[in-house]
Design an enzyme around this catalytic site. Sequence first.
Site, PDB file in Angstrom:
ATOM      1  N   GLY A  46       0.866  -0.897   0.075  1.00  0.00           N
ATOM      2  CA  GLY A  46       0.068   0.520  -0.134  1.00  0.00           C
ATOM      3  C   GLY A  46       1.047   1.655  -0.176  1.00  0.00           C
ATOM      4  CD  GLN A  51       3.218   6.160   2.612  1.00  0.00           C
ATOM      5  OE1 GLN A  51       2.283   5.006   1.757  1.00  0.00           O
ATOM      6  NE2 GLN A  51       4.346   5.157   3.366  1.00  0.00           N
ATOM      7  CB  CYS A  94       5.144   2.383   7.423  1.00  0.00           C
ATOM      8  SG  CYS A  94       4.661   3.732   6.396  1.00  0.00           S
ATOM      9  CG  LEU A  95       6.632   0.722   1.435  1.00  0.00           C
ATOM     10  CD1 LEU A  95       6.127   1.409  -0.314  1.00  0.00           C
ATOM     11  CD2 LEU A  95       7.646  -0.401   1.326  1.00  0.00           C
ATOM     12  CG  HIS A 136      -0.798   1.474   7.753  1.00  0.00           C
ATOM     13  ND1 HIS A 136       0.231   0.849   7.646  1.00  0.00           N
ATOM     14  CD2 HIS A 136      -0.002   2.353   6.643  1.00  0.00           C
ATOM     15  CE1 HIS A 136       1.071   1.525   7.728  1.00  0.00           C
ATOM     16  NE2 HIS A 136       1.198   2.250   6.609  1.00  0.00           N
ATOM     17  CD  GLU A 137      -0.961   2.859   2.657  1.00  0.00           C
ATOM     18  OE1 GLU A 137      -0.608   3.946   2.833  1.00  0.00           O
ATOM     19  OE2 GLU A 137      -0.145   1.570   3.252  1.00  0.00           O
ATOM     20  CG  HIS A 140       0.063   7.111   5.252  1.00  0.00           C
ATOM     21  ND1 HIS A 140       1.547   7.436   5.923  1.00  0.00           N
ATOM     22  CD2 HIS A 140       0.651   5.522   5.432  1.00  0.00           C
ATOM     23  CE1 HIS A 140       2.925   6.513   6.034  1.00  0.00           C
ATOM     24  NE2 HIS A 140       1.953   4.940   5.381  1.00  0.00           N
TER      25      HIS A 140
END
Length: 168
Positions: A46, A51, A94-95, A136-137, A140
């Site tokens: 994701g 991001q 998380c990226l 999660h996304e 953000h």
Amino acid sequence: MARLPIVTLPDPVLRQVSAAIERVDPDLLKLADDMLETMYAAPGIGLAAIQVGVPRRLLVLDVAGDDEPRQPMTFINPEIVSLGSEKRVYEEGCLSIPDVRVEIERPAALTVRYTDRDGVRRELTADGLLATAIQHEMDHLDGRLIIDFLSRLKRDIVVRKFKKVARG
Ligand code: NI
């Protein structure tokens, strides 16, 4: 498609609240495609637009397994309609926070309303990994990160480590 640089901790951009998207146009779809390519290359399941430094309410996901065909999903202006009462714990990464994993308890199922790539408002009910990934996304989009689920002490340790790395 192009691979975009991923913003990482401690960049304050990650704390920005993303703005609603006014219309679905070719530029937005290109951004979504670039985000998917960036996510697949990382690799991740994701990615939110913030991001890659774009504070807009857009996210992409693909929770298909390694041996399954790709199932790219694009969510524009997603909103939670309802959350299930049952909770589930996943260890999330998380990226934007490489090599950090946090056990997070979230509702196991949800219904989300969003605009798709054709500009059509839709609803999706999800559970399992997809339900976790959507939450999660969506965090953000409001500047919330997985480290916010840690105790203050543990969070400070992670942030200090990333600041040190950023300073070189
Ligand atoms: Ni993330």
